[in-house]
Design an enzyme around this catalytic site. Structure first.
Site, short mmCIF file in Angstrom:
data_model
loop_
_atom_site.label_atom_id
_atom_site.label_comp_id
_atom_site.label_asym_id
_atom_site.label_seq_id
_atom_site.Cartn_x
_atom_site.Cartn_y
_atom_site.Cartn_z
N LYS A 203 2.77 -0.97 10.31
CA LYS A 203 3.27 -2.22 10.85
C LYS A 203 3.00 -2.36 12.35
O LYS A 203 2.73 -3.46 12.84
CB LYS A 203 4.77 -2.36 10.56
CG LYS A 203 5.07 -2.56 9.09
CD LYS A 203 6.51 -2.95 8.83
CE LYS A 203 6.73 -3.26 7.37
NZ LYS A 203 8.12 -3.69 7.08
N LYS A 298 1.87 -3.80 -4.56
CA LYS A 298 3.23 -4.16 -4.94
C LYS A 298 3.50 -5.63 -4.71
O LYS A 298 2.99 -6.23 -3.76
CB LYS A 298 4.25 -3.35 -4.13
CG LYS A 298 4.44 -1.93 -4.58
CD LYS A 298 5.72 -1.32 -4.03
CE LYS A 298 5.85 -1.43 -2.53
NZ LYS A 298 7.08 -0.79 -2.03
N LYS A 301 7.58 -9.52 -0.44
CA LYS A 301 8.01 -10.72 0.28
C LYS A 301 7.04 -11.06 1.40
O LYS A 301 6.89 -12.24 1.77
CB LYS A 301 9.40 -10.48 0.91
CG LYS A 301 10.52 -10.26 -0.07
CD LYS A 301 11.80 -9.98 0.71
CE LYS A 301 12.98 -9.71 -0.19
NZ LYS A 301 14.20 -9.43 0.59
#
Length: 436
Positions: A203, A298, A301
């Site tokens: 990230k 996966k 969101k």
């Protein structure tokens, strides 16, 4: 954020793993939680090399612990169909804690991987399910939406079947002990452990150093606080999250060694272990729901395309359109477990969990279907399954006072447990006791 696990019935001596408990088959006893619990979304890229620490202290039995490509779970996991849980004759229930981040919309992966399993867990264990809003601010977020998203997530917990007569439902930030314990644990967490966490590396690389706060680095310590604060016995996690939980386990043992035992007793405490060392509980099916546009990723969101996921509140026509357009393949028939057909395996697995049928039943039903037929069948099953959840969600959101009362009561119950642990930690770490 996803998400809590199972622990041994006997407390281990300071600095030692409960080997018998770790060797016990967890999955054969219960069906657990999964992939999108924000508590456990991170994993480690390389080994948390504790050899120097273990040798220097002389207190821990050195283990073959490798995190990453050669990671070995410290428990035996069976992937067979789960049997009925073995309910102990003891009146004291084991405790499970888990939660989901209030960022984006709750989707099918959150539901099938975590929330749906909570419904069974709450009937057997003492359960605390919270909305992990503190984890939601580790990256830039919309301040105008955080409060609404928190309420939406709580309402969906209830709509999906979480029973507040059996489980405590609360907001993470409403129990301030989470943040206090995180700070205390931070003082005992080696920086090298955090630097190895893959979530921080990935990230921070995407966002750039200027846009990444310290919270993203220390996020695993807050996760450990979430789990250890409630002396959790079990933590439901996905297969890809065991590594992240291992940091929590090692941190619990480290604090137990540094401040527990006779050291704590000399300060007026009870002595012994300060924290239980939690065990992972991993579901055999439905735990890892993949994207509708890429069967190797996966359902998330944060994925840029809403087409990649089924949100729990999607209208019927949106669900139908997403399934109609989802990625498939050109092989004849439908089958499980073909590595060349990840999308096929994913969609069949979703259909299996939604319908409650066995894997064998689904395989026989769908083996001769073409994609056009199966997509209609899957769409109808999804709509039928999600409709009552959507109706119940609307009822809950129409009564704000009811939801506020539920969250306040849940926070009160959680605080009663959390404060005991927090006070013990303060005492064991030598802080001056505050007069009440």
């Amino acid at each position: 954020m996803q998400i809590l696990i199972s622990i041994s019935s006997k407390r281990s001596k300071i600095g030692r793993k409960p080997a018998a408990a770790m060797e016990r088959s967890l999955l054969s006893r219960f069906f657990v939680l999964s992939n999108t619990s924000p508590l456990f979304t991170s994993s480690m890229t390389s080994g948390v090399n504790l050899s120097k620490y273990l040798k220097s202290t002389g207190q821990f039995r050195q283990r073959n612990l490798q995190i990453g490509r050669n990671f070995r779970c410290l428990c035996t996991v069976s992937v067979s169909e789960p049997a009925s849980p073995d309910i102990s004759s003891s009146s004291v229930k084991k405790r499970i804690v888990s939660g989901v981040q209030p960022t984006g919309s709750i989707h099918l992966g959150n539901y099938l991987g975590a929330i749906k399993n909570w419904i069974a867990l709450q009937n057997i264990y003492e359960t605390l399910f919270f909305i992990v809003d503190l984890h939601a601010i580790t990256l830039p977020y919309d301040t105008q939406q955080l409060s609404k998203a928190t309420r939406d997530t709580a309402a969906l917990y209830l709509a999906c079947g979480v029973d507040t007569s059996k489980a405590s439902v609360f907001v993470q930030s409403h129990v301030r002990a989470h943040v206090e314990l995180m700070w205390l644990l931070s003082s005992a967490t080696p920086i090298g452990w955090l630097n190895r966490m893959i979530q921080f590396k990935e990230k921070s690389r995407k966002a750039g150093d200027e846009n990444v706060g310290v919270a993203l680095l220390t996020y695993p310590v807050l996760m450990a606080s979430d789990i250890l604060l409630y002396q959790s016995d079990f933590v439901p996690v996905g297969e890809d999250q065991k590594q992240h939980l291992e940091l929590t386990r090692e941190l619990a043992e480290r604090v137990n060694y540094l401040f527990g035992g006779r050291k704590w007793k000399k300060l007026g405490g009870r002595g012994g272990a300060i924290f239980k060392v939690p065990e992972p509980l991993i579901p055999p099916a439905g735990a890892r729901v993949m994207s509708l546009t890429d069967g190797l990723s996966k359902m998330s969101k944060s994925a840029p395309s809403d087409q990649s996921r089924i949100n729990l509140l999607d209208p019927k026509d949106v669900i139908a359109n997403k399934i109609k357009r989802c990625k498939t393949d050109s092989f004849p028939g439908l089958e499980f477990d073909n590595p060349e057909r990840p999308e096929c395996n994913n969609l069949l697995s979703v259909y299996q969990v939604i319908t409650g049928k066995t894997k064998q039943e689904i395989a026989e039903e769908c083996q001769d279907m073409n994609w056009g037929t199966f997509k209609i069948v899957l769409t109808d099953a999804l709509i039928d399954h999600l409709h009552p959840i959507q109706v119940r969600y609307g009822e809950i959101m129409s009564d704000p006072a009811y939801l506020d009362d539920i969250l306040a009561e849940g926070a009160s119950k959680a605080s009663a447990v959390a404060d005991v642990t927090l006070n013990n930690v303060y005492q064991a770490m030598g802080f001056l006791r505050r007069r009440v």
